[in-house]
Scaffold this motif. Structure first.
Motif, PDB file in Angstrom:
ATOM      1  N   ILE A   1       9.159  -5.140  40.987  1.00  0.00           N
ATOM      2  CA  ILE A   1       8.059  -4.702  41.851  1.00  0.00           C
ATOM      3  C   ILE A   1       7.993  -3.182  41.816  1.00  0.00           C
ATOM      4  CG2 ILE A   1       7.112  -4.739  44.196  1.00  0.00           C
ATOM      5  CD1 ILE A   1       8.760  -7.274  44.680  1.00  0.00           C
ATOM      6  N   TYR A   2       6.912  -2.648  41.282  1.00  0.00           N
ATOM      7  CA  TYR A   2       6.728  -1.205  41.168  1.00  0.00           C
ATOM      8  C   TYR A   2       5.521  -0.820  42.026  1.00  0.00           C
ATOM      9  CZ  TYR A   2       9.905  -1.661  37.225  1.00  0.00           C
ATOM     10  OH  TYR A   2      10.995  -1.945  36.441  1.00  0.00           O
ATOM     11  N   SER A   3       5.785  -0.547  43.291  1.00  0.00           N
ATOM     12  CA  SER A   3       4.692  -0.287  44.226  1.00  0.00           C
ATOM     13  C   SER A   3       5.135   0.713  45.282  1.00  0.00           C
ATOM     14  CB  SER A   3       4.243  -1.586  44.906  1.00  0.00           C
ATOM     15  OG  SER A   3       3.374  -1.324  45.992  1.00  0.00           O
ATOM     16  N   ASN A   4       4.509   1.882  45.264  1.00  0.00           N
ATOM     17  CA  ASN A   4       4.801   2.875  46.300  1.00  0.00           C
ATOM     18  C   ASN A   4       4.384   2.371  47.678  1.00  0.00           C
ATOM     19  OD1 ASN A   4       5.950   4.850  44.646  1.00  0.00           O
ATOM     20  ND2 ASN A   4       3.939   5.700  44.117  1.00  0.00           N
ATOM     21  N   GLU A   5       3.310   1.616  47.718  1.00  0.00           N
ATOM     22  CA  GLU A   5       2.855   1.045  48.990  1.00  0.00           C
ATOM     23  C   GLU A   5       3.912   0.118  49.575  1.00  0.00           C
ATOM     24  OE1 GLU A   5      -0.117  -2.483  50.331  1.00  0.00           O
ATOM     25  OE2 GLU A   5      -1.004  -0.974  49.016  1.00  0.00           O
ATOM     26  N   ALA A   6       4.454  -0.770  48.746  1.00  0.00           N
ATOM     27  CA  ALA A   6       5.492  -1.700  49.204  1.00  0.00           C
ATOM     28  C   ALA A   6       6.744  -0.940  49.641  1.00  0.00           C
ATOM     29  CB  ALA A   6       5.832  -2.690  48.096  1.00  0.00           C
ATOM     30  N   THR A   7       7.111   0.071  48.865  1.00  0.00           N
ATOM     31  CA  THR A   7       8.303   0.856  49.169  1.00  0.00           C
ATOM     32  C   THR A   7       8.220   1.474  50.559  1.00  0.00           C
ATOM     33  OG1 THR A   7       8.742   1.360  46.842  1.00  0.00           O
ATOM     34  CG2 THR A   7       9.655   2.866  48.477  1.00  0.00           C
ATOM     35  N   HIS A   8       7.147   2.182  50.842  1.00  0.00           N
ATOM     36  CA  HIS A   8       7.002   2.874  52.115  1.00  0.00           C
ATOM     37  C   HIS A   8       6.787   1.896  53.266  1.00  0.00           C
ATOM     38  CE1 HIS A   8       6.455   6.352  49.451  1.00  0.00           C
ATOM     39  NE2 HIS A   8       6.778   7.084  50.498  1.00  0.00           N
ATOM     40  N   MET A   9       6.051   0.824  53.010  1.00  0.00           N
ATOM     41  CA  MET A   9       5.803  -0.163  54.049  1.00  0.00           C
ATOM     42  C   MET A   9       7.088  -0.851  54.487  1.00  0.00           C
ATOM     43  SD  MET A   9       5.499  -3.692  54.596  1.00  0.00           S
ATOM     44  CE  MET A   9       4.994  -4.472  53.054  1.00  0.00           C
ATOM     45  N   LEU A  10       7.920  -1.251  53.527  1.00  0.00           N
ATOM     46  CA  LEU A  10       9.156  -1.962  53.849  1.00  0.00           C
ATOM     47  C   LEU A  10      10.167  -1.055  54.540  1.00  0.00           C
ATOM     48  CD1 LEU A  10       9.508  -4.094  50.615  1.00  0.00           C
ATOM     49  CD2 LEU A  10       8.884  -4.909  52.883  1.00  0.00           C
ATOM     50  N   SER A  11      10.239   0.200  54.112  1.00  0.00           N
ATOM     51  CA  SER A  11      11.144   1.150  54.764  1.00  0.00           C
ATOM     52  C   SER A  11      10.764   1.334  56.233  1.00  0.00           C
ATOM     53  CB  SER A  11      11.107   2.495  54.038  1.00  0.00           C
ATOM     54  OG  SER A  11      11.954   3.425  54.665  1.00  0.00           O
ATOM     55  N   ALA A  12       9.469   1.509  56.486  1.00  0.00           N
ATOM     56  CA  ALA A  12       9.001   1.668  57.864  1.00  0.00           C
ATOM     57  C   ALA A  12       9.174   0.384  58.662  1.00  0.00           C
ATOM     58  CB  ALA A  12       7.535   2.093  57.868  1.00  0.00           C
ATOM     59  N   ARG A  13       8.939  -0.749  58.014  1.00  0.00           N
ATOM     60  CA  ARG A  13       9.042  -2.035  58.690  1.00  0.00           C
ATOM     61  C   ARG A  13      10.471  -2.318  59.138  1.00  0.00           C
ATOM     62  NH1 ARG A  13       5.811  -5.071  61.444  1.00  0.00           N
ATOM     63  NH2 ARG A  13       4.200  -4.551  59.903  1.00  0.00           N
ATOM     64  N   LEU A  14      11.453  -1.961  58.298  1.00  0.00           N
ATOM     65  CA  LEU A  14      12.845  -2.184  58.686  1.00  0.00           C
ATOM     66  C   LEU A  14      13.196  -1.411  59.951  1.00  0.00           C
ATOM     67  CD1 LEU A  14      15.629  -3.416  58.150  1.00  0.00           C
ATOM     68  CD2 LEU A  14      16.168  -1.375  56.807  1.00  0.00           C
ATOM     69  N   ASN A  15      12.721  -0.174  60.050  1.00  0.00           N
ATOM     70  CA  ASN A  15      12.964   0.610  61.263  1.00  0.00           C
ATOM     71  C   ASN A  15      12.445  -0.122  62.492  1.00  0.00           C
ATOM     72  OD1 ASN A  15      13.848   3.760  61.084  1.00  0.00           O
ATOM     73  ND2 ASN A  15      13.099   3.019  59.121  1.00  0.00           N
ATOM     74  N   GLU A  16      11.280  -0.720  62.389  1.00  0.00           N
ATOM     75  CA  GLU A  16      10.699  -1.454  63.513  1.00  0.00           C
ATOM     76  C   GLU A  16      11.460  -2.747  63.782  1.00  0.00           C
ATOM     77  OE1 GLU A  16       6.557  -2.124  62.878  1.00  0.00           O
ATOM     78  OE2 GLU A  16       6.154  -0.052  62.282  1.00  0.00           O
ATOM     79  N   GLU A  17      11.741  -3.497  62.728  1.00  0.00           N
ATOM     80  CA  GLU A  17      12.400  -4.792  62.896  1.00  0.00           C
ATOM     81  C   GLU A  17      13.809  -4.646  63.472  1.00  0.00           C
ATOM     82  OE1 GLU A  17      11.179  -7.760  62.544  1.00  0.00           O
ATOM     83  OE2 GLU A  17       9.242  -7.258  61.654  1.00  0.00           O
ATOM     84  N   ARG A  18      14.539  -3.605  63.008  1.00  0.00           N
ATOM     85  CA  ARG A  18      15.909  -3.441  63.518  1.00  0.00           C
ATOM     86  C   ARG A  18      15.906  -3.049  64.989  1.00  0.00           C
ATOM     87  NH1 ARG A  18      19.587  -3.313  65.941  1.00  0.00           N
ATOM     88  NH2 ARG A  18      21.772  -2.863  65.471  1.00  0.00           N
ATOM     89  N   ARG A  19      14.967  -2.236  65.395  1.00  0.00           N
ATOM     90  CA  ARG A  19      14.919  -1.791  66.788  1.00  0.00           C
ATOM     91  C   ARG A  19      14.476  -2.894  67.751  1.00  0.00           C
ATOM     92  NH1 ARG A  19      14.642   2.972  63.969  1.00  0.00           N
ATOM     93  NH2 ARG A  19      15.962   4.580  64.935  1.00  0.00           N
ATOM     94  N   LYS A  20      13.890  -3.948  67.230  1.00  0.00           N
ATOM     95  CA  LYS A  20      13.539  -5.102  68.068  1.00  0.00           C
ATOM     96  C   LYS A  20      14.767  -5.950  68.406  1.00  0.00           C
ATOM     97  CE  LYS A  20       8.983  -5.937  65.925  1.00  0.00           C
ATOM     98  NZ  LYS A  20       8.250  -6.937  65.087  1.00  0.00           N
ATOM     99  N   ARG A  21      15.845  -5.717  67.685  1.00  0.00           N
ATOM    100  CA  ARG A  21      16.953  -6.669  67.711  1.00  0.00           C
ATOM    101  C   ARG A  21      18.243  -6.094  68.299  1.00  0.00           C
ATOM    102  NH1 ARG A  21      13.527  -8.126  63.784  1.00  0.00           N
ATOM    103  NH2 ARG A  21      13.363 -10.343  63.266  1.00  0.00           N
TER     104      ARG A  21
END
Length: 214
Positions: free
Chosen positions: A94-114
């Motif tokens: 998977i070569y996608s800058n969009e996916a890279t930045h989205m997943l990095s930001a998403r992990l920050n949100e998902e971890r803080r929910k838990r």
């Protein structure tokens, strides 16, 4: 914390379905492996080892603070957090800058929910606080450890919170246990260390002359 991070990573990796990838569990393993490899390559690794910051904490830590070492970590934050995902995704084609930045930001949100406690934590602390002076000794950066403690509504139960990142040394070093005794104004024979790590908590306390409960 391990369960919280595993759940957050898996929930984050589910978003790769958007890019046609259908094996989030495999991506979770790759992210963990890539994070460890990249973490060990950073010029800040020895400091992180010294005070006890793990590679998976680095994926969602904000690295806030005025200490020279923390400022260096903050400078590498985006490089580390973004490139961990970029390299992990590339290993799965998977070569996608969009996916890279989205997943990095998403992990920050998902971890803080838990930030979830064991079911009996607050009941246990309330009972102990009625009879004892309580303190936390924890390894890690001040900003992240305090975020965990405060978001879990734990800070009010403790008279002192001792964090390795504010001192420059971590468990099992004797100095951090000595600092805890000073702040709590108690002697070794009056203290008991309760912890889950044999090496850091139990042996660290025992080697300093404090009784411990695993």
């Amino acid at each position: 914390e391990k369960r919280a991070m595993d759940d957050a990573l898996y929930s984050t990796c589910l978003y790769v379905y958007k890019y046609g990838y259908t094996d989030p569990s495999s991506l979770v393993s790759t992210v963990k492996e890539t994070a460890r490899e990249l973490w060990h390559q950073l010029p800040t690794y020895n400091y992180c080892l010294q005070i006890g910051i793990s590679s998976w904490e680095g994926l969602w830590d904000k690295f806030l603070g005025n200490r020279e070492e923390v400022i260096k970590l903050n400078n590498y934050k985006n490089y580390y957090q973004i490139n961990t995902w970029k390299l992990a995704l590339q290993k799965h084609g998977i070569y996608s800058n969009e996916a890279t930045h989205m997943l990095s930001a998403r992990l920050n949100e998902e971890r803080r929910k838990r930030q979830v406690l064991f079911p009996d934590t607050l009941r246990c602390l309330k009972s102990l606080k009625e009879q004892y002076k309580l303190a936390i000794i924890t390894n890690g950066l001040y900003c992240l450890q305090m975020e965990k403690i405060q978001s879990s509504n734990l800070s009010g139960y403790f008279d002192n919170i001792i964090i390795s990142g504010e001192l420059g040394y971590a468990k099992p070093k004797e100095q951090i246990f000595a600092e805890a005794l000073i702040r709590c104004n108690v002697k070794k024979e009056q203290a008991i260390m309760v912890g889950d790590s044999i090496e850091s908590d139990i042996l660290g306390a025992n080697n300093f002359g404090i009784k411990a409960i695993w």
